[in-house]
Design a protein around this motif. Structure first.
Motif, short mmCIF file in Angstrom:
data_model
loop_
_atom_site.label_atom_id
_atom_site.label_comp_id
_atom_site.label_asym_id
_atom_site.label_seq_id
_atom_site.Cartn_x
_atom_site.Cartn_y
_atom_site.Cartn_z
N THR A 1 -45.44 -40.00 6.47
CA THR A 1 -44.75 -41.24 6.13
C THR A 1 -43.29 -41.19 6.59
O THR A 1 -42.64 -40.15 6.51
CB THR A 1 -44.80 -41.47 4.61
OG1 THR A 1 -46.16 -41.48 4.19
CG2 THR A 1 -44.15 -42.79 4.25
N ARG A 2 -42.81 -42.31 7.07
CA ARG A 2 -41.42 -42.41 7.51
C ARG A 2 -40.45 -41.92 6.43
O ARG A 2 -40.59 -42.27 5.25
CB ARG A 2 -41.10 -43.85 7.89
CG ARG A 2 -39.72 -44.07 8.47
CD ARG A 2 -39.53 -45.51 8.92
NE ARG A 2 -40.57 -45.92 9.87
CZ ARG A 2 -40.66 -47.13 10.41
NH1 ARG A 2 -39.76 -48.07 10.10
NH2 ARG A 2 -41.64 -47.42 11.26
N ASP A 3 -39.49 -41.14 6.84
CA ASP A 3 -38.43 -40.60 5.99
C ASP A 3 -38.91 -39.58 4.98
O ASP A 3 -38.15 -39.16 4.10
CB ASP A 3 -37.65 -41.72 5.29
CG ASP A 3 -36.93 -42.63 6.28
OD1 ASP A 3 -36.54 -42.13 7.36
OD2 ASP A 3 -36.77 -43.83 5.99
N SER B 1 -34.17 -54.53 12.61
CA SER B 1 -33.77 -53.33 11.90
C SER B 1 -34.87 -52.28 11.99
O SER B 1 -36.04 -52.61 12.24
CB SER B 1 -33.50 -53.65 10.43
OG SER B 1 -34.71 -53.98 9.77
N ARG B 2 -34.52 -51.03 11.75
CA ARG B 2 -35.51 -49.95 11.79
C ARG B 2 -36.63 -50.21 10.81
O ARG B 2 -37.80 -49.91 11.10
CB ARG B 2 -34.82 -48.62 11.49
CG ARG B 2 -35.72 -47.39 11.54
CD ARG B 2 -34.89 -46.12 11.40
NE ARG B 2 -35.68 -44.91 11.44
CZ ARG B 2 -36.12 -44.25 10.36
NH1 ARG B 2 -35.85 -44.73 9.14
NH2 ARG B 2 -36.82 -43.14 10.48
N ASP B 3 -36.33 -50.75 9.66
CA ASP B 3 -37.35 -51.01 8.65
C ASP B 3 -38.37 -52.04 9.10
O ASP B 3 -39.48 -52.10 8.56
CB ASP B 3 -36.70 -51.49 7.35
CG ASP B 3 -35.93 -50.38 6.63
OD1 ASP B 3 -36.17 -49.20 6.95
OD2 ASP B 3 -35.10 -50.72 5.77
N SER B 4 -38.02 -52.84 10.08
CA SER B 4 -38.93 -53.87 10.58
C SER B 4 -39.85 -53.36 11.67
O SER B 4 -40.74 -54.09 12.11
CB SER B 4 -38.12 -55.06 11.12
OG SER B 4 -37.31 -55.62 10.11
#
Length: 285
Positions: free
Chosen positions: A36-38, A204-207
Motif C-alpha cells: 500500500t502507498r506510504d 495531486s499525488r493522491d489523485s
C-alpha cells in the motif's frame, strides 16, 4: 514543466536508455509489489518482498520487453507476430529471457493469451501487460497497426492497444526533443477513456492511481516523469506510489530513459541489475 532530451543520441544509445531504464525501474519495484502507498519507502535497490527475489532481479515486465527486442533483432527490424508469440511462450514456459530461468510473476490475461495463442479482448482484460513491454517499438518503423498487433498478442482490447500506440508516440516525440507535455497532448487517442489522461500530470499525488489497469499505469508513469527532473527521482516516485510498483516503475523508467539518456541511470543500480548478459544479447540496435 519543460522536459526534453538532454543530448543527441544514436539509435543504439536510445535503445539502451529505454531498455535499461525500464529494467532498472522494474527491479527497483519488484520487492514492493502489492504494498500500500506510504506503507514503505523505496530509496535504493533491495531484494526480498513477496517474491523473495535477490536484489536487482527484474520481472515479467522486462523479460517480455527483451523478448520483443530479440524478435526484432532476429527478424532484422520486422515485427513478426508468430515469432513474438513464440518468444513470449519461451519466457513463460521455459524461463527464457530471465536472469536465472525463474518465472515468478505473470498477469492473468498474459498467461491466458499465451496459452490459447490469441489475445484477450474483454474489457476486463485491460491490464498493463502489453504496455510494459512496448517501449522498444519507439525505435522501429512500426506503424500504428503493427503496434496494435504487438499488443494484441496478449491484450487485444482497444484500450490496451491504443495505450501502446499512445506511449510509443510519446516516446518517439520525446526522443526527438519534444517537451513531455507537448508529446502527451499531441498524441491523445480518440477513445473517450483517454480524453482526461493528459490532465493527470498536474493532479495531486493522491489523485494518481497505480493499479495494474493500463490507463492507471500510463497515467502514473506520465505523472512521475512530469513531477521529477531526473531518472532516479522518476523511478523512485513510481515505486513509492505503491500497488503495481514494478510495472509502474518499468513504464516510467522507459520514459525517463528517453528523457535523460542511459548515462543518467545510477551506475550503482546498473551494477546491481541481474541478467545484463541476457539483455545485451537481445538488443537490436
Amino acid at each position: 514543466m519543460n522536459h526534453a532530451t538532454t543530448r543527441a543520441a544514436t539509435q543504439a544509445e536510445q535503445l539502451r536508455a529505454l531498455v535499461y531504464g525500464a529494467a532498472v525501474g522494474d527491479a527497483l519495484g519488484v520487492p514492493f509489489e502489492f504494498l500500500t502507498r506510504d506503507s514503505f519507502a523505496c530509496s535504493d535497490m533491495v531484494g526480498g518482498g513477496i517474491h523473495g527475489m535477490p536484489k536487482g532481479t527484474f520481472s515479467d515486465d522486462t523479460s517480455m520487453l527483451i523478448a520483443l527486442c530479440d524478435s526484432i533483432r532476429e527478424n532484422e527490424g520486422r515485427l513478426v507476430e508468430d515469432d513474438m508469440r513464440t518468444k513470449f511462450r519461451a519466457w513463460l514456459y521455459e524461463g527464457a529471457y530471465t536472469p536465472d530461468g525463474t518465472v515468478f510473476d505473470v498477469g492473468n490475461a498474459t498467461a491466458t493469451a499465451l496459452d490459447q495463442e490469441f489475445g484477450c479482448t474483454s474489457e476486463r482484460s485491460n491490464g498493463n501487460g502489453s504496455l510494459m513491454r512496448i517501449a522498444p517499438l519507439a525505435l522501429t518503423d512500426a506503424t500504428d497497426d503493427e503496434i496494435r498487433m504487438a499488443s494484441a498478442i496478449t491484450h487485444a482490447h482497444p484500450i490496451s492497444t491504443e495505450s501502446c500506440v499512445y506511449f510509443v508516440h510519446i516516446l518517439r516525440d520525446v526522443l526527438q526533443g519534444m517537451p513531455l507535455e507537448d508529446a502527451v497532448a499531441n498524441n491523445v487517442p480518440a477513445l473517450d477513456v483517454f480524453v482526461n489522461l493528459p490532465a493527470i500530470m498536474i493532479e495531486s499525488r493522491d489523485s494518481v492511481a497505480s493499479s495494474g489497469y493500463v490507463i492507471h499505469t500510463l497515467g502514473a508513469a506520465l505523472w512521475c516523469a512530469y513531477h521529477t527532473a531526473s531518472y532516479k527521482d522518476c523511478v523512485l516516485a513510481a515505486v513509492n506510489l505503491g500497488s503495481d510498483t514494478d510495472t509502474t516503475a518499468c513504464v516510467a523508467g522507459a520514459l525517463a530513459g528517453a528523457l535523460y539518456g542511459y548515462e543518467a541511470i545510477p551506475v550503482a543500480w546498473l551494477d546491481e541489475l541481474r541478467g545484463k548478459d541476457v539483455i545485451e544479447s537481445c538488443l537490436f540496435a
